[in-house]
Design an enzyme around this catalytic site. Sequence first.
Site, mmCIF file in Angstrom:
data_model
loop_
_atom_site.group_PDB
_atom_site.id
_atom_site.type_symbol
_atom_site.label_atom_id
_atom_site.label_comp_id
_atom_site.label_asym_id
_atom_site.label_seq_id
_atom_site.Cartn_x
_atom_site.Cartn_y
_atom_site.Cartn_z
ATOM 1 N N VAL A 198 0.835 -1.198 0.000
ATOM 2 C CA VAL A 198 0.000 0.000 0.000
ATOM 3 C C VAL A 198 0.874 1.253 0.000
ATOM 4 O O VAL A 198 1.812 1.370 0.806
ATOM 5 C CB VAL A 198 -0.919 0.005 1.242
ATOM 6 C CG1 VAL A 198 -1.802 1.249 1.247
ATOM 7 C CG2 VAL A 198 -1.761 -1.267 1.306
ATOM 8 N N SER A 199 0.591 2.182 -0.897
ATOM 9 C CA SER A 199 1.206 3.508 -0.909
ATOM 10 C C SER A 199 2.732 3.410 -0.824
ATOM 11 O O SER A 199 3.360 2.762 -1.653
ATOM 12 C CB SER A 199 0.615 4.342 0.229
ATOM 13 O OG SER A 199 0.978 5.699 0.123
ATOM 14 N N ALA A 200 3.341 4.013 0.217
ATOM 15 C CA ALA A 200 4.798 4.011 0.336
ATOM 16 C C ALA A 200 5.367 2.632 0.650
ATOM 17 O O ALA A 200 6.586 2.453 0.638
ATOM 18 C CB ALA A 200 5.242 5.006 1.406
#
Length: 287
Positions: free
Chosen positions: A95-97
Amino acid sequence: MNRRVDICRFEDQLLEYSVIGEGEPILVMHGGHSNCYEEFGYEALIRQGYSLITPSRAGYGGTSKELGSSLTQACRAYNALLDRLQLGGVHLLAVSAGGPSGIRFASLYPDRVHTFTLQCAVTKAWLTPQDKEYRVARLLFLPPAEKAVWKLLGRLNNRFPRFLFRQMAPSFSMLSRSEIVAKIGEGDWEAFRRMNNRQRSGDGFFIDLSQTGDITPSEFENVRCPALVVHSKNDRLVSLEHAFHAHRHLPRSELRLLDTWGHLIWLGKGAEETDEAMLAFLRGNRI
Protein backbone atom coordinates in the site's frame (compact mmCIF):
# COMPACT_ATOMS: atom_id res chain seq x y z
CA MET A 1 -10.75 -6.21 15.51
CA ASN A 2 -9.06 -8.93 17.56
CA ARG A 3 -5.46 -8.08 16.74
CA ARG A 4 -2.46 -9.92 18.19
CA VAL A 5 0.73 -7.85 18.32
CA ASP A 6 4.14 -9.37 18.96
CA ILE A 7 7.86 -8.73 18.50
CA CYS A 8 10.38 -11.08 16.93
CA ARG A 9 14.13 -10.74 16.55
CA PHE A 10 16.05 -10.85 13.30
CA GLU A 11 19.83 -10.65 13.48
CA ASP A 12 19.67 -8.73 16.79
CA GLN A 13 17.08 -6.27 15.44
CA LEU A 14 13.43 -6.01 16.46
CA LEU A 15 10.52 -6.62 14.10
CA GLU A 16 7.06 -5.70 15.39
CA TYR A 17 4.09 -7.34 13.70
CA SER A 18 0.38 -8.01 14.09
CA VAL A 19 -1.87 -10.90 13.08
CA ILE A 20 -5.61 -10.51 12.65
CA GLY A 21 -8.27 -12.82 11.24
CA GLU A 22 -8.20 -16.46 10.17
CA GLY A 23 -7.84 -18.08 6.78
CA GLU A 24 -5.60 -17.61 3.76
CA PRO A 25 -2.71 -15.34 4.80
CA ILE A 26 -2.10 -11.88 3.36
CA LEU A 27 1.25 -10.23 4.11
CA VAL A 28 0.68 -6.46 4.22
CA MET A 29 3.31 -3.82 3.50
CA HIS A 30 1.61 -0.81 5.07
CA GLY A 31 1.88 2.73 3.78
CA GLY A 32 3.83 5.71 5.07
CA HIS A 33 3.25 7.11 8.58
CA SER A 34 1.65 3.79 9.54
CA ASN A 35 2.53 0.59 11.42
CA CYS A 36 1.14 -2.83 12.34
CA TYR A 37 -2.04 -1.21 13.71
CA GLU A 38 -3.21 -0.23 10.21
CA GLU A 39 -6.96 -0.63 9.57
CA PHE A 40 -7.83 0.56 6.07
CA GLY A 41 -9.21 -2.25 3.93
CA TYR A 42 -8.90 -4.89 6.65
CA GLU A 43 -12.53 -5.39 7.70
CA ALA A 44 -13.84 -6.75 4.40
CA LEU A 45 -10.92 -9.16 4.06
CA ILE A 46 -11.34 -10.48 7.59
CA ARG A 47 -15.10 -10.96 7.09
CA GLN A 48 -14.41 -13.00 3.96
CA GLY A 49 -12.05 -15.39 5.73
CA TYR A 50 -8.53 -14.01 5.29
CA SER A 51 -5.84 -13.40 7.88
CA LEU A 52 -3.59 -10.35 7.68
CA ILE A 53 0.01 -10.35 8.84
CA THR A 54 1.29 -6.78 9.10
CA PRO A 55 4.88 -6.09 10.08
CA SER A 56 5.67 -2.54 11.13
CA ARG A 57 8.12 -1.75 8.35
CA ALA A 58 11.67 -0.58 9.12
CA GLY A 59 11.72 2.47 11.37
CA TYR A 60 7.97 2.37 12.08
CA GLY A 61 6.32 1.37 15.35
CA GLY A 62 8.46 -1.03 17.37
CA THR A 63 10.61 -2.15 14.43
CA SER A 64 14.30 -1.25 14.46
CA LYS A 65 15.31 1.46 12.02
CA GLU A 66 18.48 -0.54 11.29
CA LEU A 67 16.38 -3.03 9.31
CA GLY A 68 15.98 -0.19 6.81
CA SER A 69 19.66 -0.22 5.87
CA SER A 70 18.33 -1.59 2.56
CA LEU A 71 15.07 -2.89 1.13
CA THR A 72 16.70 -6.30 0.81
CA GLN A 73 17.67 -6.42 4.49
CA ALA A 74 14.13 -5.53 5.53
CA CYS A 75 12.64 -8.13 3.19
CA ARG A 76 14.91 -10.79 4.65
CA ALA A 77 13.37 -9.99 8.03
CA TYR A 78 9.82 -10.20 6.64
CA ASN A 79 10.68 -13.55 5.09
CA ALA A 80 12.04 -14.79 8.42
CA LEU A 81 8.77 -13.69 10.05
CA LEU A 82 6.80 -15.95 7.67
CA ASP A 83 9.13 -18.80 8.63
CA ARG A 84 8.46 -18.11 12.30
CA LEU A 85 4.71 -18.17 11.68
CA GLN A 86 5.13 -21.41 9.67
CA LEU A 87 3.56 -19.92 6.57
CA GLY A 88 4.46 -21.02 3.06
CA GLY A 89 2.83 -19.11 0.21
CA VAL A 90 1.04 -15.84 0.97
CA HIS A 91 -0.91 -13.18 -0.82
CA LEU A 92 1.15 -9.98 -0.79
CA LEU A 93 -0.48 -6.55 -0.47
CA ALA A 94 1.59 -3.36 -0.76
CA VAL A 95 0.00 0.00 0.00
CA SER A 96 1.21 3.51 -0.91
CA ALA A 97 4.80 4.01 0.34
CA GLY A 98 4.95 0.28 1.06
CA GLY A 99 5.12 -0.33 -2.69
CA PRO A 100 8.93 -0.62 -2.95
CA SER A 101 9.02 -3.07 -0.03
CA GLY A 102 6.37 -5.20 -1.72
CA ILE A 103 8.10 -5.12 -5.11
CA ARG A 104 11.46 -6.09 -3.63
CA PHE A 105 9.89 -8.90 -1.55
CA ALA A 106 7.98 -10.33 -4.53
CA SER A 107 11.15 -10.14 -6.64
CA LEU A 108 13.37 -11.83 -4.03
CA TYR A 109 10.90 -14.53 -3.00
CA PRO A 110 8.72 -15.31 -6.04
CA ASP A 111 8.03 -18.86 -4.85
CA ARG A 112 6.53 -17.50 -1.64
CA VAL A 113 4.21 -14.91 -3.20
CA HIS A 114 0.98 -16.41 -4.56
CA THR A 115 -0.57 -13.09 -5.63
CA PHE A 116 0.63 -9.50 -5.51
CA THR A 117 -1.65 -6.47 -5.10
CA LEU A 118 -0.54 -2.83 -5.27
CA GLN A 119 -2.98 -0.28 -3.85
CA CYS A 120 -2.21 3.38 -4.74
CA ALA A 121 1.39 2.26 -4.43
CA VAL A 122 4.71 3.95 -5.04
CA THR A 123 6.46 1.96 -7.77
CA LYS A 124 9.35 4.23 -8.79
CA ALA A 125 11.19 7.37 -7.63
CA TRP A 126 8.88 9.59 -5.54
CA LEU A 127 9.26 12.84 -3.58
CA THR A 128 12.87 13.78 -4.27
CA PRO A 129 14.71 16.64 -2.48
CA GLN A 130 13.82 18.88 -5.45
CA ASP A 131 10.09 18.55 -4.70
CA LYS A 132 8.29 21.10 -2.53
CA GLU A 133 6.41 18.24 -0.79
CA TYR A 134 9.71 16.67 0.21
CA ARG A 135 10.95 19.91 1.77
CA VAL A 136 7.68 20.32 3.70
CA ALA A 137 7.85 16.70 4.87
CA ARG A 138 11.39 17.26 6.07
CA LEU A 139 10.15 20.03 8.37
CA LEU A 140 7.10 18.17 9.68
CA PHE A 141 8.02 14.51 9.80
CA LEU A 142 11.70 14.36 10.66
CA PRO A 143 12.31 12.94 14.17
CA PRO A 144 11.84 14.24 16.81
CA ALA A 145 9.41 16.84 15.39
CA GLU A 146 7.09 14.21 13.89
CA LYS A 147 5.85 13.01 17.28
CA ALA A 148 4.64 16.50 18.25
CA VAL A 149 3.12 17.06 14.80
CA TRP A 150 1.05 13.87 14.93
CA LYS A 151 -0.02 14.55 18.52
CA LEU A 152 -1.23 18.02 17.53
CA LEU A 153 -3.04 16.67 14.44
CA GLY A 154 -4.71 14.01 16.56
CA ARG A 155 -5.97 16.56 19.10
CA LEU A 156 -7.23 18.93 16.43
CA ASN A 157 -8.90 16.09 14.56
CA ASN A 158 -10.63 14.85 17.72
CA ARG A 159 -12.12 18.30 18.32
CA PHE A 160 -12.74 19.47 14.76
CA PRO A 161 -12.87 16.34 12.54
CA ARG A 162 -14.71 17.85 9.58
CA PHE A 163 -12.67 21.05 9.55
CA LEU A 164 -9.34 19.21 9.62
CA PHE A 165 -10.46 16.80 6.93
CA ARG A 166 -11.33 19.72 4.64
CA GLN A 167 -7.89 21.23 5.25
CA MET A 168 -5.95 18.01 4.64
CA ALA A 169 -8.03 16.40 1.87
CA PRO A 170 -6.57 18.42 -1.07
CA SER A 171 -3.15 16.85 -0.44
CA PHE A 172 -4.73 13.46 -1.20
CA SER A 173 -6.89 14.41 -4.19
CA MET A 174 -6.94 16.17 -7.55
CA LEU A 175 -10.56 17.20 -6.96
CA SER A 176 -11.76 20.50 -5.48
CA ARG A 177 -12.76 20.62 -1.80
CA SER A 178 -16.46 20.73 -2.70
CA GLU A 179 -16.10 17.70 -5.00
CA ILE A 180 -14.25 15.80 -2.29
CA VAL A 181 -16.88 16.53 0.37
CA ALA A 182 -19.62 15.43 -2.03
CA LYS A 183 -17.94 12.03 -2.29
CA ILE A 184 -17.50 11.49 1.48
CA GLY A 185 -19.92 9.40 3.55
CA GLU A 186 -20.96 10.05 7.15
CA GLY A 187 -18.73 7.33 8.64
CA ASP A 188 -15.65 8.50 6.75
CA TRP A 189 -15.05 11.45 9.07
CA GLU A 190 -14.56 8.99 11.94
CA ALA A 191 -12.26 6.73 9.90
CA PHE A 192 -10.12 9.77 9.01
CA ARG A 193 -10.04 10.83 12.66
CA ARG A 194 -8.85 7.38 13.75
CA MET A 195 -6.17 7.44 11.05
CA ASN A 196 -4.72 10.69 12.36
CA ASN A 197 -4.68 9.31 15.89
CA ARG A 198 -2.80 6.09 15.05
CA GLN A 199 -0.29 7.46 12.56
CA ARG A 200 3.36 8.13 13.38
CA SER A 201 6.35 8.68 11.11
CA GLY A 202 9.21 7.54 13.35
CA ASP A 203 12.35 7.03 11.27
CA GLY A 204 10.33 5.04 8.76
CA PHE A 205 9.06 7.78 6.49
CA PHE A 206 12.50 9.11 5.64
CA ILE A 207 13.76 5.57 5.18
CA ASP A 208 10.92 5.22 2.64
CA LEU A 209 11.86 8.43 0.85
CA SER A 210 15.49 7.36 0.59
CA GLN A 211 14.57 4.03 -1.05
CA THR A 212 11.83 4.75 -3.61
CA GLY A 213 14.42 5.13 -6.35
CA ASP A 214 16.01 1.76 -5.58
CA ILE A 215 13.42 -0.25 -7.53
CA THR A 216 14.34 -1.02 -11.14
CA PRO A 217 12.04 -2.30 -13.93
CA SER A 218 13.97 -5.59 -14.00
CA GLU A 219 12.71 -6.40 -10.49
CA PHE A 220 9.12 -6.43 -11.73
CA GLU A 221 10.07 -9.07 -14.28
CA ASN A 222 10.99 -11.50 -11.48
CA VAL A 223 7.41 -11.38 -10.15
CA ARG A 224 5.81 -14.47 -11.68
CA CYS A 225 2.47 -14.50 -9.83
CA PRO A 226 -0.79 -12.81 -10.89
CA ALA A 227 -0.78 -9.12 -9.92
CA LEU A 228 -3.52 -6.54 -9.39
CA VAL A 229 -2.76 -2.81 -9.61
CA VAL A 230 -5.47 -0.65 -8.00
CA HIS A 231 -5.30 3.15 -8.07
CA SER A 232 -7.62 6.13 -7.82
CA LYS A 233 -7.95 8.31 -10.91
CA ASN A 234 -7.98 11.31 -8.55
CA ASP A 235 -4.89 10.47 -6.48
CA ARG A 236 -2.66 13.50 -5.94
CA LEU A 237 -0.28 12.00 -3.37
CA VAL A 238 0.94 9.13 -5.59
CA SER A 239 0.33 9.93 -9.24
CA LEU A 240 -1.33 7.58 -11.72
CA GLU A 241 2.01 7.17 -13.49
CA HIS A 242 3.05 4.83 -10.67
CA ALA A 243 0.14 2.51 -11.50
CA PHE A 244 0.87 2.63 -15.23
CA HIS A 245 4.55 1.96 -14.54
CA ALA A 246 3.75 -1.18 -12.50
CA HIS A 247 1.22 -2.41 -15.03
CA ARG A 248 3.72 -1.99 -17.88
CA HIS A 249 6.45 -3.97 -16.14
CA LEU A 250 4.61 -6.68 -14.18
CA PRO A 251 4.35 -9.72 -16.51
CA ARG A 252 0.91 -10.90 -15.30
CA SER A 253 -0.92 -7.79 -14.11
CA GLU A 254 -4.36 -6.30 -14.42
CA LEU A 255 -5.02 -2.60 -13.84
CA ARG A 256 -8.11 -1.30 -12.03
CA LEU A 257 -8.63 2.46 -11.93
CA LEU A 258 -11.20 3.71 -9.43
CA ASP A 259 -13.29 6.87 -9.43
CA THR A 260 -12.83 7.43 -5.68
CA TRP A 261 -12.08 10.89 -4.25
CA GLY A 262 -8.35 10.35 -3.87
CA HIS A 263 -5.44 8.45 -2.35
CA LEU A 264 -7.45 6.95 0.53
CA ILE A 265 -9.35 4.51 -1.68
CA TRP A 266 -11.07 2.88 1.32
CA LEU A 267 -13.11 6.01 2.11
CA GLY A 268 -15.97 7.73 0.33
CA LYS A 269 -18.33 6.92 -2.51
CA GLY A 270 -16.94 4.22 -4.75
CA ALA A 271 -14.76 2.79 -1.96
CA GLU A 272 -16.71 -0.47 -2.13
CA GLU A 273 -15.04 -1.05 -5.50
CA THR A 274 -11.70 -1.31 -3.69
CA ASP A 275 -12.93 -4.25 -1.60
CA GLU A 276 -14.77 -5.82 -4.54
CA ALA A 277 -11.70 -5.71 -6.79
CA MET A 278 -9.45 -7.13 -4.10
CA LEU A 279 -11.81 -9.94 -3.10
CA ALA A 280 -12.59 -10.96 -6.69
CA PHE A 281 -8.86 -11.14 -7.43
CA LEU A 282 -8.13 -13.23 -4.33
CA ARG A 283 -11.05 -15.60 -4.96
CA GLY A 284 -9.82 -16.18 -8.49
CA ASN A 285 -6.34 -17.03 -7.22
CA ARG A 286 -6.75 -19.08 -4.07
CA ILE A 287 -3.75 -20.60 -2.35
